[in-house]
Design a protein around this motif. Structure first.
Motif, PDB file in Angstrom:
ATOM      1  N   THR A  61      43.914  44.386  41.599  1.00 49.96           N
ATOM      2  CA  THR A  61      43.393  43.400  42.542  1.00 49.96           C
ATOM      3  C   THR A  61      44.307  42.179  42.603  1.00 49.96           C
ATOM      4  OG1 THR A  61      41.147  44.139  42.084  1.00 49.96           O
ATOM      5  CG2 THR A  61      41.380  42.001  43.134  1.00 49.96           C
ATOM      6  N   SER A  62      44.561  41.704  43.791  1.00 52.59           N
ATOM      7  CA  SER A  62      45.475  40.576  43.988  1.00 52.59           C
ATOM      8  C   SER A  62      44.803  39.246  43.665  1.00 52.59           C
ATOM      9  CB  SER A  62      45.965  40.552  45.441  1.00 52.59           C
ATOM     10  OG  SER A  62      44.885  40.270  46.326  1.00 52.59           O
ATOM     11  N   ARG A  63      45.623  38.205  43.506  1.00 49.97           N
ATOM     12  CA  ARG A  63      45.086  36.865  43.261  1.00 49.97           C
ATOM     13  C   ARG A  63      44.247  36.392  44.434  1.00 49.97           C
ATOM     14  NH1 ARG A  63      50.652  34.039  41.056  1.00 49.97           N
ATOM     15  NH2 ARG A  63      50.789  35.170  39.076  1.00 49.97           N
ATOM     16  N   GLU A  64      44.685  36.719  45.659  1.00 52.57           N
ATOM     17  CA  GLU A  64      43.922  36.289  46.840  1.00 52.57           C
ATOM     18  C   GLU A  64      42.549  36.934  46.870  1.00 52.57           C
ATOM     19  OE1 GLU A  64      47.027  37.358  46.771  1.00 52.57           O
ATOM     20  OE2 GLU A  64      48.008  35.401  47.116  1.00 52.57           O
ATOM     21  N   ALA A  65      42.481  38.204  46.489  1.00 54.07           N
ATOM     22  CA  ALA A  65      41.182  38.880  46.461  1.00 54.07           C
ATOM     23  C   ALA A  65      40.273  38.273  45.397  1.00 54.07           C
ATOM     24  CB  ALA A  65      41.371  40.374  46.209  1.00 54.07           C
ATOM     25  N   TRP A  66      40.823  37.977  44.221  1.00 56.24           N
ATOM     26  CA  TRP A  66      40.009  37.339  43.176  1.00 56.24           C
ATOM     27  C   TRP A  66      39.541  35.959  43.625  1.00 56.24           C
ATOM     28  CZ3 TRP A  66      37.668  40.205  40.118  1.00 56.24           C
ATOM     29  CH2 TRP A  66      38.256  41.263  39.429  1.00 56.24           C
ATOM     30  N   HIS A  67      40.394  35.230  44.324  1.00 54.90           N
ATOM     31  CA  HIS A  67      39.996  33.915  44.833  1.00 54.90           C
ATOM     32  C   HIS A  67      38.788  34.041  45.751  1.00 54.90           C
ATOM     33  CE1 HIS A  67      40.278  29.883  46.570  1.00 54.90           C
ATOM     34  NE2 HIS A  67      40.255  30.454  47.767  1.00 54.90           N
ATOM     35  N   GLN A  68      38.836  35.002  46.662  1.00 53.50           N
ATOM     36  CA  GLN A  68      37.718  35.200  47.576  1.00 53.50           C
ATOM     37  C   GLN A  68      36.477  35.679  46.835  1.00 53.50           C
ATOM     38  OE1 GLN A  68      38.764  37.629  50.884  1.00 53.50           O
ATOM     39  NE2 GLN A  68      36.738  37.591  51.811  1.00 53.50           N
ATOM     40  N   PHE A  69      36.684  36.542  45.851  1.00 52.46           N
ATOM     41  CA  PHE A  69      35.550  37.079  45.084  1.00 52.46           C
ATOM     42  C   PHE A  69      34.817  35.975  44.334  1.00 52.46           C
ATOM     43  CE2 PHE A  69      33.916  38.726  41.037  1.00 52.46           C
ATOM     44  CZ  PHE A  69      33.055  39.705  41.497  1.00 52.46           C
ATOM     45  N   PHE A  70      35.539  35.173  43.549  1.00 56.53           N
ATOM     46  CA  PHE A  70      34.890  34.147  42.736  1.00 56.53           C
ATOM     47  C   PHE A  70      34.354  33.001  43.596  1.00 56.53           C
ATOM     48  CE2 PHE A  70      37.375  36.040  39.200  1.00 56.53           C
ATOM     49  CZ  PHE A  70      36.315  36.249  38.333  1.00 56.53           C
ATOM     50  N   SER A  71      34.930  32.788  44.761  1.00 55.70           N
ATOM     51  CA  SER A  71      34.412  31.739  45.644  1.00 55.70           C
ATOM     52  C   SER A  71      33.038  32.078  46.186  1.00 55.70           C
ATOM     53  CB  SER A  71      35.376  31.509  46.819  1.00 55.70           C
ATOM     54  OG  SER A  71      36.640  31.097  46.356  1.00 55.70           O
ATOM     55  N   ASN A  72      32.714  33.379  46.259  1.00 52.39           N
ATOM     56  CA  ASN A  72      31.451  33.807  46.836  1.00 52.39           C
ATOM     57  C   ASN A  72      30.393  34.138  45.787  1.00 52.39           C
ATOM     58  OD1 ASN A  72      31.758  34.330  49.969  1.00 52.39           O
ATOM     59  ND2 ASN A  72      33.677  34.938  49.020  1.00 52.39           N
ATOM     60  N   LEU A  73      30.689  33.895  44.516  1.00 52.92           N
ATOM     61  CA  LEU A  73      29.812  34.379  43.454  1.00 52.92           C
ATOM     62  C   LEU A  73      29.106  33.230  42.746  1.00 52.92           C
ATOM     63  CD1 LEU A  73      29.174  37.207  42.443  1.00 52.92           C
ATOM     64  CD2 LEU A  73      30.875  36.886  40.641  1.00 52.92           C
ATOM     65  N   ASN A  74      27.790  33.363  42.609  1.00 50.76           N
ATOM     66  CA  ASN A  74      26.992  32.381  41.877  1.00 50.76           C
ATOM     67  C   ASN A  74      25.886  33.130  41.135  1.00 50.76           C
ATOM     68  OD1 ASN A  74      26.028  29.967  40.903  1.00 50.76           O
ATOM     69  ND2 ASN A  74      24.775  29.550  42.704  1.00 50.76           N
ATOM     70  N   LEU A  75      25.944  33.130  39.804  1.00 54.31           N
ATOM     71  CA  LEU A  75      25.026  33.903  38.971  1.00 54.31           C
ATOM     72  C   LEU A  75      24.300  32.957  38.013  1.00 54.31           C
ATOM     73  CD1 LEU A  75      27.571  36.748  38.137  1.00 54.31           C
ATOM     74  CD2 LEU A  75      25.920  36.703  40.007  1.00 54.31           C
TER      75      LEU A  75
END
Length: 555
Positions: A285-299
């Motif tokens: 997984t690329s850095r850009e994908a991780w950026h988008q993933f963690f930006s949308n996550l709230n647990l």
């Protein structure tokens, strides 16, 4: 009438003769025979499960960590004795055509199950999926039908009340799709090749009670008849109530493929109220994908988080940690690749409940710049090298991490070190902390003497660095442990060359000589000894407790 008479004659055979007949049939023929009537169903399928080592299916469990017997899922689906499978661990590791059929069979099994407790599936070996199919047909099936089928399978499975989820797979899935799309000139399907606007045009909603198969979905013609017989999930569903507590995602496809990326975000957002444990691992997984993933996550309920084998911007992971102050157990390790940034520019997460950290030494520096960040920190394990890429250990960085931990030295109860590389640099690093070594400071000058709160030291060598079998290194390790003034418990894990309790004599002698403060010694989760025994009865009792705990006989 003829069919009925034929069936009657087969069932009138003595059991031993019927077993001889079944012994000459392969898995496909057994499944076909078991579907002919109810009596044969109850006779043939238990025989199938016992023949192929799948007897646990009769008790509600499908558990195969590696290659499962051919036609197993078809047998479970057709058997009247396996109506409620509530524990699933399965690897999809066959060719493309068989894989689609297996996913459909698993879909049907899950659909008739009332509740699933544990769900673990892996997509393996996709490099052989396209064999035997024209490139264009293979790419079409891989990019549309299979993705939809697998997403439907995961959705219906995870909304059945399960509490523990493991989803795995290899990077070859993503690489295979990229290669096929490049060869056929088809549109992009990986996350990096699509803009957010392109992906937002038609996103299927899976967990809000409105999930249905999109009207634009057209099954592959060779699969259309079988798919039409699947239990329908196209009807409107009631919004499912999440019960999932633990999620492990070790599948590159879930983060790198556009379809599954949206599914993953929706899934974690849906189970966020109950999710307490999350583990992520995806090297492709690329850095850009991780950026988008963690930006949308709230647990909000998350208290255990593990992140490994990934390339990521430090800002993204630190901002995620800042939004989750309830984390108590944190792991950042095994190949996390970081761009060089100065610490003052990075976010400073406050984790008031954090008690345990397992980390690469360079990552640890993000968390211990200020004692206010982790006021309850009690246990730290430092990984000296990357097992995945076998990079050499950077012992100067390890010393820097120990220096960063000094503000917690009075409360840090457990300290762990992974010394996994069998190299001369390890001896030099140990000698740098040991009094009397050539060119090293004396013991009073070692930073280890300041860890007055540490009572338990855990040293793991990954069955690579030879400690117990090397007298020189054994003495160095014993002297190293002796520098902790209040150390009571010494653990040596993943040590090679230990097969019997008699092998421990040199180790016990070294510890007694150089670590007089240590009272108990544990090796490889098997042997536990009192370094200064009170008497034979007490020592035998302690060893007996360990044997009972790990189910292992000593000597």
């Amino acid at each position: 009438m003829v069919l009925g008479l034929t069936s009657s004659k087969i069932l009138n055979l003595p059991p031993e003769l019927l077993l001889l007949v079944l012994g000459d049939l392969d898995g496909a023929d057994l499944c076909s025979l078991g579907c002919t009537c109810k009596d044969l169903n109850f006779f043939v399928f238990p025989y199938f499960f016992n023949k192929y080592g799948a007897g646990r299916a009769l008790k509600g469990t499908i558990s195969f960590f590696w290659r499962a017997p051919t036609h197993l899922l078809r047998a479970v689906r057709c058997s009247l004795s396996t109506k409620n499978i509530d524990n699933i661990c399965f690897h999809f590791d066959t060719g493309l055509e068989t894989l689609a059929e297996e996913v459909e069979n698993m879909h049907a099994i899950v659909a008739r199950t009332k509740e699933i407790r544990d769900f673990e599936v892996h997509l393996e070996e996709p490099f052989s999926w396209g064999i035997g199919l024209p490139p264009k047909a293979s790419s079409s099936l891989l990019s549309s039908e299979l993705a939809r089928l697998y997403a439907e399978l995961l959705t219906i499975s995870l909304t059945k009340g399960c509490k523990k989820v493991v989803l795995g797979g290899r990077a070859r899935f993503v690489n295979t799709r990229r290669e096929q799309e490049k060869a056929t000139g088809s549109g992009p399907s990986t996350l990096d090749s699509q803009s957010s606007d392109e992906r937002d045009v038609d996103i299927t909603r899976y967990f809000d009670g409105t999930f249905s198969r999109p009207s634009s979905f057209t099954p592959h013609p060779r699969r259309s008849r079988r798919i039409s017989r699947l239990p329908s999930v196209s009807r409107k569903l009631e919004a499912p109530i999440p019960k999932i507590e633990s999620v492990v995602l070790q599948c590159d496809m879930l983060f790198s493929d556009a379809t599954f990326f949206d599914w993953t975000i929706q899934f974690l957002s849906w189970c966020a109220p109950t999710l307490t444990r999350l583990e992520l691992q995806s090297p492709s997984t690329s850095r850009e994908a991780w950026h988008q993933f963690f930006s949308n996550l709230n647990l909000p309920s998350l208290n255990h988080f593990k992140f490994a084998h990934a390339t990521i911007h430090p800002q993204d992971i630190l901002r995620f940690l800042s939004r989750h102050p309830n984390i108590q157990n944190l792991s950042l390790h095994h190949g996390i690749q970081l761009p060089v940034l100065s610490r003052p520019r990075l976010p400073r997460p406050i984790l008031p409940r954090l008690e345990k950290v397992t980390s690469d030494p360079s990552c640890l520096g993000w968390l211990v710049r200020d004692k206010k960040q982790c006021p309850e920190l009690k246990e730290v394990t430092l990984l000296t090298e990357d097992r995945l890429h076998l990079r050499p250990a950077a012992y100067d960085v390890l010393d820097k991490a120990l220096k960063d931990l000094l503000p917690w030295s009075s409360q840090l109860d457990i300290l762990g070190l992974h010394l996994q590389r069998d190299e001369e640099e390890l001896n030099l690093w140990l000698q740098s902390h040991v009094a009397g070594a050539s060119g090293s400071p004396n013991a009073k000058g070692s930073i280890l003497t300041k860890f007055i709160g540490t009572t338990r030291l855990q040293i793991s060598s990954g069955y690579s660095a030879n400690i117990i079998g090397s007298p020189t290194r054994l003495e160095l390790v014993a002297k190293f442990a002796g520098l902790f003034p209040n150390l009571h418990y010494l653990e040596l894990q993943e040590q090679r060359g230990v097969g019997h309790k008699d092998d421990l004599s040199p180790l016990l002698d070294a510890v007694r000589e150089h670590c007089p403060q240590v009272k108990r010694l544990k090796i490889n989760h098997m042997f536990e000894k009192y370094v200064h025994p009170f008497g034979n009865k007490e020592e035998e009792k302690a060893e007996g407790e360990v044997r009972e705990e790990v189910g292992c006989l000593i000597g």
